[in-house]
Design a protein around this motif. Structure first.
Motif, mmCIF file in Angstrom:
data_model
loop_
_atom_site.group_PDB
_atom_site.id
_atom_site.type_symbol
_atom_site.label_atom_id
_atom_site.label_comp_id
_atom_site.label_asym_id
_atom_site.label_seq_id
_atom_site.Cartn_x
_atom_site.Cartn_y
_atom_site.Cartn_z
ATOM 1 N N PRO A 325 0.814 -1.221 0.000
ATOM 2 C CA PRO A 325 0.000 0.000 0.000
ATOM 3 C C PRO A 325 0.846 1.268 0.000
ATOM 4 O O PRO A 325 2.044 1.228 0.257
ATOM 5 C CB PRO A 325 -0.785 -0.120 1.313
ATOM 6 N N ARG A 326 0.181 2.390 -0.310
ATOM 7 C CA ARG A 326 0.779 3.732 -0.289
ATOM 8 C C ARG A 326 1.971 3.860 -1.241
ATOM 9 O O ARG A 326 3.002 4.427 -0.903
ATOM 10 C CB ARG A 326 1.165 4.131 1.148
ATOM 11 N N LEU A 327 1.796 3.320 -2.432
ATOM 12 C CA LEU A 327 2.842 3.340 -3.455
ATOM 13 C C LEU A 327 3.035 4.757 -3.969
ATOM 14 O O LEU A 327 2.096 5.391 -4.451
ATOM 15 C CB LEU A 327 2.449 2.398 -4.588
ATOM 16 N N LEU A 328 4.265 5.270 -3.877
ATOM 17 C CA LEU A 328 4.569 6.624 -4.343
ATOM 18 C C LEU A 328 4.898 6.670 -5.832
ATOM 19 O O LEU A 328 4.941 7.742 -6.422
ATOM 20 C CB LEU A 328 5.740 7.206 -3.541
ATOM 21 N N ASN A 329 5.142 5.510 -6.416
ATOM 22 C CA ASN A 329 5.386 5.435 -7.866
ATOM 23 C C ASN A 329 4.431 4.419 -8.494
ATOM 24 O O ASN A 329 4.860 3.363 -8.992
ATOM 25 C CB ASN A 329 6.845 5.104 -8.172
ATOM 26 N N PRO A 330 3.132 4.726 -8.478
ATOM 27 C CA PRO A 330 2.129 3.781 -8.979
ATOM 28 C C PRO A 330 2.264 3.462 -10.455
ATOM 29 O O PRO A 330 1.710 2.466 -10.924
ATOM 30 C CB PRO A 330 0.802 4.489 -8.681
ATOM 31 N N GLU A 331 3.009 4.279 -11.188
ATOM 32 C CA GLU A 331 3.172 4.025 -12.618
ATOM 33 C C GLU A 331 3.930 2.716 -12.877
ATOM 34 O O GLU A 331 3.888 2.193 -14.003
ATOM 35 C CB GLU A 331 3.894 5.199 -13.291
ATOM 36 N N ILE A 332 4.625 2.189 -11.871
ATOM 37 C CA ILE A 332 5.334 0.923 -12.076
ATOM 38 C C ILE A 332 4.645 -0.222 -11.319
ATOM 39 O O ILE A 332 5.265 -1.273 -11.092
ATOM 40 C CB ILE A 332 6.820 1.019 -11.666
ATOM 41 N N ALA A 333 3.391 -0.031 -10.940
ATOM 42 C CA ALA A 333 2.682 -1.039 -10.133
ATOM 43 C C ALA A 333 2.657 -2.408 -10.805
ATOM 44 O O ALA A 333 2.878 -3.441 -10.153
ATOM 45 C CB ALA A 333 1.259 -0.564 -9.836
ATOM 46 N N GLU A 334 2.401 -2.437 -12.106
ATOM 47 C CA GLU A 334 2.342 -3.732 -12.800
ATOM 48 C C GLU A 334 3.710 -4.411 -12.805
ATOM 49 O O GLU A 334 3.811 -5.634 -12.611
ATOM 50 C CB GLU A 334 1.838 -3.531 -14.231
ATOM 51 N N ARG A 335 4.736 -3.631 -13.013
ATOM 52 C CA ARG A 335 6.100 -4.174 -13.008
ATOM 53 C C ARG A 335 6.454 -4.710 -11.615
ATOM 54 O O ARG A 335 7.044 -5.790 -11.485
ATOM 55 C CB ARG A 335 7.072 -3.069 -13.420
ATOM 56 N N VAL A 336 6.063 -3.972 -10.588
ATOM 57 C CA VAL A 336 6.313 -4.399 -9.211
ATOM 58 C C VAL A 336 5.532 -5.675 -8.903
ATOM 59 O O VAL A 336 6.065 -6.617 -8.295
ATOM 60 C CB VAL A 336 5.928 -3.275 -8.224
ATOM 61 N N ALA A 337 4.265 -5.710 -9.335
ATOM 62 C CA ALA A 337 3.418 -6.879 -9.075
ATOM 63 C C ALA A 337 4.042 -8.133 -9.661
ATOM 64 O O ALA A 337 4.090 -9.195 -9.011
ATOM 65 C CB ALA A 337 2.024 -6.654 -9.651
ATOM 66 N N ALA A 338 4.531 -8.036 -10.874
ATOM 67 C CA ALA A 338 5.135 -9.197 -11.535
ATOM 68 C C ALA A 338 6.396 -9.650 -10.808
ATOM 69 O O ALA A 338 6.611 -10.852 -10.593
ATOM 70 C CB ALA A 338 5.453 -8.858 -12.987
ATOM 71 N N ALA A 339 7.232 -8.675 -10.410
ATOM 72 C CA ALA A 339 8.486 -9.017 -9.727
ATOM 73 C C ALA A 339 8.222 -9.662 -8.373
ATOM 74 O O ALA A 339 8.878 -10.646 -8.000
ATOM 75 C CB ALA A 339 9.335 -7.761 -9.560
ATOM 76 N N LEU A 340 7.250 -9.138 -7.644
ATOM 77 C CA LEU A 340 6.938 -9.684 -6.321
ATOM 78 C C LEU A 340 6.301 -11.064 -6.426
ATOM 79 O O LEU A 340 6.584 -11.961 -5.626
ATOM 80 C CB LEU A 340 6.018 -8.728 -5.557
ATOM 81 N N LYS A 341 5.464 -11.232 -7.418
ATOM 82 C CA LYS A 341 4.823 -12.536 -7.624
ATOM 83 C C LYS A 341 5.870 -13.594 -7.960
ATOM 84 O O LYS A 341 5.870 -14.705 -7.408
ATOM 85 C CB LYS A 341 3.795 -12.432 -8.741
ATOM 86 N N ASP A 342 6.797 -13.239 -8.865
ATOM 87 C CA ASP A 342 7.849 -14.178 -9.244
ATOM 88 C C ASP A 342 8.759 -14.487 -8.054
ATOM 89 O O ASP A 342 9.175 -15.639 -7.845
ATOM 90 C CB ASP A 342 8.694 -13.595 -10.384
ATOM 91 N N SER A 343 9.054 -13.448 -7.276
ATOM 92 C CA SER A 343 9.930 -13.628 -6.117
ATOM 93 C C SER A 343 9.294 -14.545 -5.082
ATOM 94 O O SER A 343 9.946 -15.431 -4.531
ATOM 95 C CB SER A 343 10.241 -12.266 -5.493
ATOM 96 N N ALA A 344 7.984 -14.330 -4.827
ATOM 97 C CA ALA A 344 7.261 -15.161 -3.859
ATOM 98 C C ALA A 344 7.211 -16.610 -4.332
ATOM 99 O O ALA A 344 7.381 -17.548 -3.543
ATOM 100 C CB ALA A 344 5.863 -14.614 -3.637
ATOM 101 N N ALA A 345 7.000 -16.812 -5.615
ATOM 102 C CA ALA A 345 6.920 -18.170 -6.168
ATOM 103 C C ALA A 345 8.276 -18.879 -6.043
ATOM 104 O O ALA A 345 8.341 -20.085 -5.750
ATOM 105 C CB ALA A 345 6.488 -18.107 -7.625
ATOM 106 N N ALA A 346 9.351 -18.127 -6.223
ATOM 107 C CA ALA A 346 10.680 -18.724 -6.150
ATOM 108 C C ALA A 346 11.062 -19.117 -4.730
ATOM 109 O O ALA A 346 11.914 -19.990 -4.520
ATOM 110 C CB ALA A 346 11.716 -17.731 -6.701
#
Length: 348
Positions: A325-346
């Protein structure tokens, strides 16, 4: 090196409040890495390079410059995915550089709003009622003439608020309780939103010209740095009061001193400084019409516990593979979501 299966979060010396540790441990998705100044900057950066998250101190002078999260440090942190500040401020982080690196930046906006707004109100009342001057006169044995300390009432005055976010909105609510006319300058909101938050939206020059009290609640950015200088202060009515609980460098300290010395300002409440803490011989600190505190407006037990839990939430969400929450750079939200999802899966 075999990386731990949990989302690793580095923090310097100590967290804002023990509730940060308690909340992180309860979620069981993160591993905390304590970074110690005694180990030296190079070792801190080496340890931080193995972290997924960085819990960043928000006060400029409490964080060694090499640990400010700018491009130079980002280049050394290949695993970093999320940075969260201790509080609402984020001037120790270069947000555009983080965006380019794909690093999510979050602050804890609103967590200390009550404490900071109360501090601004306390400044206003103490200055208008001349409480520090009266106290000093009693101590020096020169308080016999009560008329020499004629005060003013806050009730019915015009208060100009620069920055109508969480803290500005709470300050506006306090001002309405004193039947003040509340003006607001905030380019990020429209007139309807300002009205909903208890203020009349105006342009900065109009606000300055009409305000008996100027209260600053905006972040320090390239647009706000030096905003309240000689020219801006000259537009205030003679006898106006300046209050700031925002960030140092938004107001020009030399210009504020000159306005006090000329009598154009009748008082100032300063919680934030160019360098913190200010030197003991700082002319503003020593000025009889200035009430000084050292970035202490948000330093209450309640607010520190609250912002610590909010920061823990950021990392716990990231550790679970979700955009925090409280993302100060929401323009990269999709990129962040993908990276976090991949990281959690790994890490499974």
């Amino acid at each position: 090196m075999i990386r731990n299966s949990k989302f690793r979060v580095g923090y310097l010396e100590r967290p804002m409040h023990p509730d940060f540790l308690t909340a992180i441990e309860a979620a069981q998705t993160c591993e905390l890495v304590q970074l110690k100044l005694a180990d030296g900057i190079d070792e801190i950066i080496r340890e931080l390079s193995e972290c997924d998250g960085y819990y960043v101190r928000a006060s400029r002078d409490e964080l060694p410059l090499p640990l400010h999260l700018g491009q130079e440090l980002l280049d050394k942190l290949p695993n970093l995915k999320v940075a969260a500040t201790y509080g609402a401020g984020y001037d120790t982080i270069d947000v555009p550089a983080c965006s380019s690196a794909g690093v999510a930046v979050c602050n804890q906006a609103g967590g200390n709003a009550e404490a900071v707004a109360e501090h601004a109100l306390a400044f206003m009342l103490a200055i208008l009622k001349r409480i520090p001057e009266c106290s000093a006169a009693i101590g020096s044995g020169t308080a016999a003439d009560r008329s020499a300390f004629m005060g003013r009432e806050l009730h019915g005055r015009t208060v100009g608020i620069v920055g109508l976010g969480h803290v500005g909105t709470r300050t506006a609510a306090y001002m309405r309780a004193f039947d003040c006319n509340v003006l607001a300058y905030d380019p990020n909101i429209d007139a309807e939103t300002a009205q909903e938050r208890g203020a009349e939206k105006v342009e900065l020059d109009d606000l300055l010209a009409r305000s008996d009290i100027l209260s600053l609640h905006c972040p320090l950015t390239s647009e706000t740095r030096g905003m309240i200088g000689t020219e801006a202060l000259a537009k205030l009515p003679k006898g106006a009061v300046l209050v700031t609980t925002a960030r140092g460098s938004i107001h020009d300290e030399d210009a504020v001193l000159a306005a006090l010395q000329s009598g154009h300002l009748s008082g100032a409440g300063l919680d934030v400084w160019e360098k913190e803490p200010p030197a003991a011989d700082h002319p503003l600190y020593r000025h009889p019409l200035v009430i000084s505190t050292n970035h202490a407006a948000g330093v209450t037990g309640e607010s520190r516990a609250r912002v610590a839990r909010m920061a823990a939430e950021v990392f716990c969400e990231a550790g679970a593979g979700r955009v925090p929450p409280r993302l100060l750079n929401p323009e990269i939200a999709e990129r962040v979501a993908a990276a976090l999802k991949d990281s959690a899966a790994a890490r499974v």
